[in-house]
Design a protein around this motif. Structure first.
Motif, PDB file in Angstrom:
ATOM      1  N   ALA A   1     -32.679  11.639 -78.266  1.00 44.73           N
ATOM      2  CA  ALA A   1     -32.696  11.733 -79.728  1.00 44.73           C
ATOM      3  C   ALA A   1     -34.041  11.285 -80.297  1.00 44.73           C
ATOM      4  O   ALA A   1     -34.571  11.904 -81.232  1.00 44.73           O
ATOM      5  CB  ALA A   1     -31.569  10.884 -80.309  1.00 44.73           C
ATOM      6  N   GLU A   2     -34.624  10.226 -79.731  1.00 44.78           N
ATOM      7  CA  GLU A   2     -35.904   9.725 -80.228  1.00 44.78           C
ATOM      8  C   GLU A   2     -37.031  10.726 -79.999  1.00 44.78           C
ATOM      9  O   GLU A   2     -37.882  10.948 -80.870  1.00 44.78           O
ATOM     10  CB  GLU A   2     -36.225   8.388 -79.568  1.00 44.78           C
ATOM     11  CG  GLU A   2     -35.348   7.237 -80.055  1.00 44.78           C
ATOM     12  CD  GLU A   2     -35.582   5.947 -79.300  1.00 44.78           C
ATOM     13  OE1 GLU A   2     -35.169   4.886 -79.795  1.00 44.78           O
ATOM     14  OE2 GLU A   2     -36.188   5.990 -78.199  1.00 44.78           O
ATOM     15  N   HIS A   3     -37.055  11.333 -78.816  1.00 44.48           N
ATOM     16  CA  HIS A   3     -38.089  12.329 -78.523  1.00 44.48           C
ATOM     17  C   HIS A   3     -37.957  13.532 -79.453  1.00 44.48           C
ATOM     18  O   HIS A   3     -38.963  14.055 -79.966  1.00 44.48           O
ATOM     19  CB  HIS A   3     -37.995  12.776 -77.066  1.00 44.48           C
ATOM     20  CG  HIS A   3     -38.619  11.830 -76.095  1.00 44.48           C
ATOM     21  ND1 HIS A   3     -39.973  11.562 -76.081  1.00 44.48           N
ATOM     22  CD2 HIS A   3     -38.093  11.094 -75.094  1.00 44.48           C
ATOM     23  CE1 HIS A   3     -40.253  10.696 -75.116  1.00 44.48           C
ATOM     24  NE2 HIS A   3     -39.127  10.389 -74.503  1.00 44.48           N
ATOM     25  N   ALA A   4     -36.724  13.978 -79.666  1.00 46.60           N
ATOM     26  CA  ALA A   4     -36.498  15.126 -80.540  1.00 46.60           C
ATOM     27  C   ALA A   4     -36.891  14.809 -81.978  1.00 46.60           C
ATOM     28  O   ALA A   4     -37.539  15.625 -82.656  1.00 46.60           O
ATOM     29  CB  ALA A   4     -35.032  15.553 -80.464  1.00 46.60           C
ATOM     30  N   GLU A   5     -36.519  13.640 -82.456  1.00 44.13           N
ATOM     31  CA  GLU A   5     -36.845  13.249 -83.820  1.00 44.13           C
ATOM     32  C   GLU A   5     -38.358  13.108 -84.005  1.00 44.13           C
ATOM     33  O   GLU A   5     -38.900  13.408 -85.084  1.00 44.13           O
ATOM     34  CB  GLU A   5     -36.151  11.938 -84.177  1.00 44.13           C
ATOM     35  CG  GLU A   5     -36.543  11.344 -85.540  1.00 44.13           C
ATOM     36  CD  GLU A   5     -36.384  12.305 -86.702  1.00 44.13           C
ATOM     37  OE1 GLU A   5     -37.184  12.212 -87.654  1.00 44.13           O
ATOM     38  OE2 GLU A   5     -35.458  13.157 -86.666  1.00 44.13           O
ATOM     39  N   ALA A   6     -39.063  12.679 -82.968  1.00 43.53           N
ATOM     40  CA  ALA A   6     -40.517  12.562 -83.060  1.00 43.53           C
ATOM     41  C   ALA A   6     -41.158  13.935 -83.273  1.00 43.53           C
ATOM     42  O   ALA A   6     -42.111  14.081 -84.047  1.00 43.53           O
ATOM     43  CB  ALA A   6     -41.071  11.907 -81.796  1.00 43.53           C
ATOM     44  N   VAL A   7     -40.627  14.951 -82.594  1.00 50.76           N
ATOM     45  CA  VAL A   7     -41.128  16.312 -82.787  1.00 50.76           C
ATOM     46  C   VAL A   7     -40.823  16.778 -84.208  1.00 50.76           C
ATOM     47  O   VAL A   7     -41.689  17.333 -84.905  1.00 50.76           O
ATOM     48  CB  VAL A   7     -40.505  17.283 -81.768  1.00 50.76           C
ATOM     49  CG1 VAL A   7     -40.971  18.708 -82.039  1.00 50.76           C
ATOM     50  CG2 VAL A   7     -40.853  16.879 -80.348  1.00 50.76           C
ATOM     51  N   ALA A   8     -39.573  16.559 -84.653  1.00 57.08           N
ATOM     52  CA  ALA A   8     -39.174  16.980 -85.997  1.00 57.08           C
ATOM     53  C   ALA A   8     -40.025  16.297 -87.068  1.00 57.08           C
ATOM     54  O   ALA A   8     -40.411  16.924 -88.063  1.00 57.08           O
ATOM     55  CB  ALA A   8     -37.696  16.675 -86.221  1.00 57.08           C
ATOM     56  N   ALA A   9     -40.325  15.018 -86.880  1.00 54.62           N
ATOM     57  CA  ALA A   9     -41.136  14.289 -87.859  1.00 54.62           C
ATOM     58  C   ALA A   9     -42.539  14.878 -87.957  1.00 54.62           C
ATOM     59  O   ALA A   9     -43.094  15.008 -89.062  1.00 54.62           O
ATOM     60  CB  ALA A   9     -41.205  12.812 -87.473  1.00 54.62           C
ATOM     61  N   ALA A  10     -43.123  15.243 -86.823  1.00 55.77           N
ATOM     62  CA  ALA A  10     -44.453  15.857 -86.838  1.00 55.77           C
ATOM     63  C   ALA A  10     -44.419  17.208 -87.545  1.00 55.77           C
ATOM     64  O   ALA A  10     -45.345  17.553 -88.292  1.00 55.77           O
ATOM     65  CB  ALA A  10     -44.977  16.009 -85.417  1.00 55.77           C
ATOM     66  N   LEU A  11     -43.348  17.968 -87.321  1.00 57.85           N
ATOM     67  CA  LEU A  11     -43.224  19.260 -87.999  1.00 57.85           C
ATOM     68  C   LEU A  11     -43.060  19.076 -89.506  1.00 57.85           C
ATOM     69  O   LEU A  11     -43.654  19.820 -90.304  1.00 57.85           O
ATOM     70  CB  LEU A  11     -42.033  20.040 -87.432  1.00 57.85           C
ATOM     71  CG  LEU A  11     -42.195  20.595 -86.014  1.00 57.85           C
ATOM     72  CD1 LEU A  11     -40.900  21.251 -85.550  1.00 57.85           C
ATOM     73  CD2 LEU A  11     -43.351  21.595 -85.951  1.00 57.85           C
TER      74      LEU A  11
END
Length: 307
Positions: free
Chosen positions: A98-108
């Motif tokens: 979840a943390e890795h996925a959210e990090a990508v979403a935050a950058a987007l």
């Protein structure tokens, strides 16, 4: 019932502490496997048969001692419970995923495509250098769905079925598949044993994961149809059901072309609906989390019935 409580405890521990930032045993195991690969791979002129046999030997050497050690330690009264809990916790990666996925979403969301590409490269094996927002979102959603099986549900399944030894065998096999399970000239034969063993160990967990996504998604009928119709055309016998059902459950169009190791692969379509965007990454994470609570409820109910 004890097994069910250990599953609940390990999930809560993972939710509280997350993945170890330093000295994670799986990282150490991966480094050990890479060192053994250097010794076991053999000379360039080795035949395909010799290369495959070397790969089989490497898998046996790496898996059997750790699996037996886990079985012996878990059999020790009282201490064995702590060992089993710790090993399952180390095998789980729900919070990390979840943390890795959210990090990508935050950058987007911030409009920082270079950062999003760098972050998605940490969780996918495809080339990410020139991905746009839609492609990054698609790669991340696919990774969340597929790794839900590898890093969560498969580990729980084998722990319930075979205890600490089962979860160690499963997770280490999964790690070897991630290192060697590629259809490239280097690993086509050497990685054959790791890939086939991972396929075998994941066959039932993958289908239970697909069923979980179907039940926990917003479009169960679509998820079931996508699973039934699209999964057989996917290159992986286990990723196909998981990703097709997950894509249908989310109402998203996944799959399609992607580049791996510099070569484009024409992948079949998965799911149906809109192309994924940044906000769909969080939807995928929440689907996995709902499926996890469903698994825990079933495991606890089973423990109560069998108690």
């Amino acid at each position: 019932m004890l097994t069910a409580l250990l599953c609940l405890g390990a999930v809560l521990l993972d939710r509280w502490r997350g993945e170890l930032r330093q000295w994670h045993p799986l990282v150490g195991f991966g480094q050990l496997a890479q060192r053994l690969e250097v010794l076991a791979y053999g000379p360039p002129e080795s035949s395909a048969r010799d290369r495959r046999q070397r790969g089989i030997g490497a898998v046996v050497i790496l898996l059997i001692p750790f699996t037996i050690a886990a079985w012996l330690l878990a059999a020790i009264p009282l201490l064995g419970l702590a060992v089993a809990l710790g090993l399952l916790y180390l095998a789980l990666g729900a919070r990390s995923l979840a943390e890795h996925a959210e990090a990508v979403a935050a950058a987007l969301r911030a409009g920082d495509l270079p950062l999003a590409r760098a972050r998605v490269a940490l969780i996918v094996s495809r080339d990410t250098d020139d991905l746009d927002e839609e492609q990054i979102s698609r790669a991340t959603v696919e990774s969340v769905l597929e790794n839900g099986c590898d890093a969560i549900f498969g580990a729980l399944f084998w722990f319930v079925l075979a205890g600490a030894a089962g979860v160690v065998l499963y997770r280490l096999t999964n790690t070897l598949d991630a290192l060697w399970g590629y259809r490239t000239p280097r690993y086509q034969e050497f990685g054959w044993a790791a890939a086939r063993l991972d396929d075998a160990l994941n066959w039932l967990p993958a289908r239970l994961t697909a069923l979980s996504y179907t039940l926990c998604g917003t479009q169960p009928a679509l998820a079931w149809r996508c699973w039934r119709e699209q999964a057989p055309g996917w290159k992986s016998p286990n990723a196909g059901p998981v990703m097709a059902a997950g894509a249908g459950a989310l109402g998203l169009a996944l799959g399609g072309q992607a580049r791996y190791h510099g070569e484009w692969q024409a992948r079949p379509p998965l799911g149906e609906g809109l192309a994924p965007r940044a906000e769909d990454i969080g939807r995928a994470v929440r689907l996995v989390q709902r499926a996890l609570w469903l698994w825990l409820a079933v495991i606890l109910l089973g423990g109560l019935i069998l108690a």
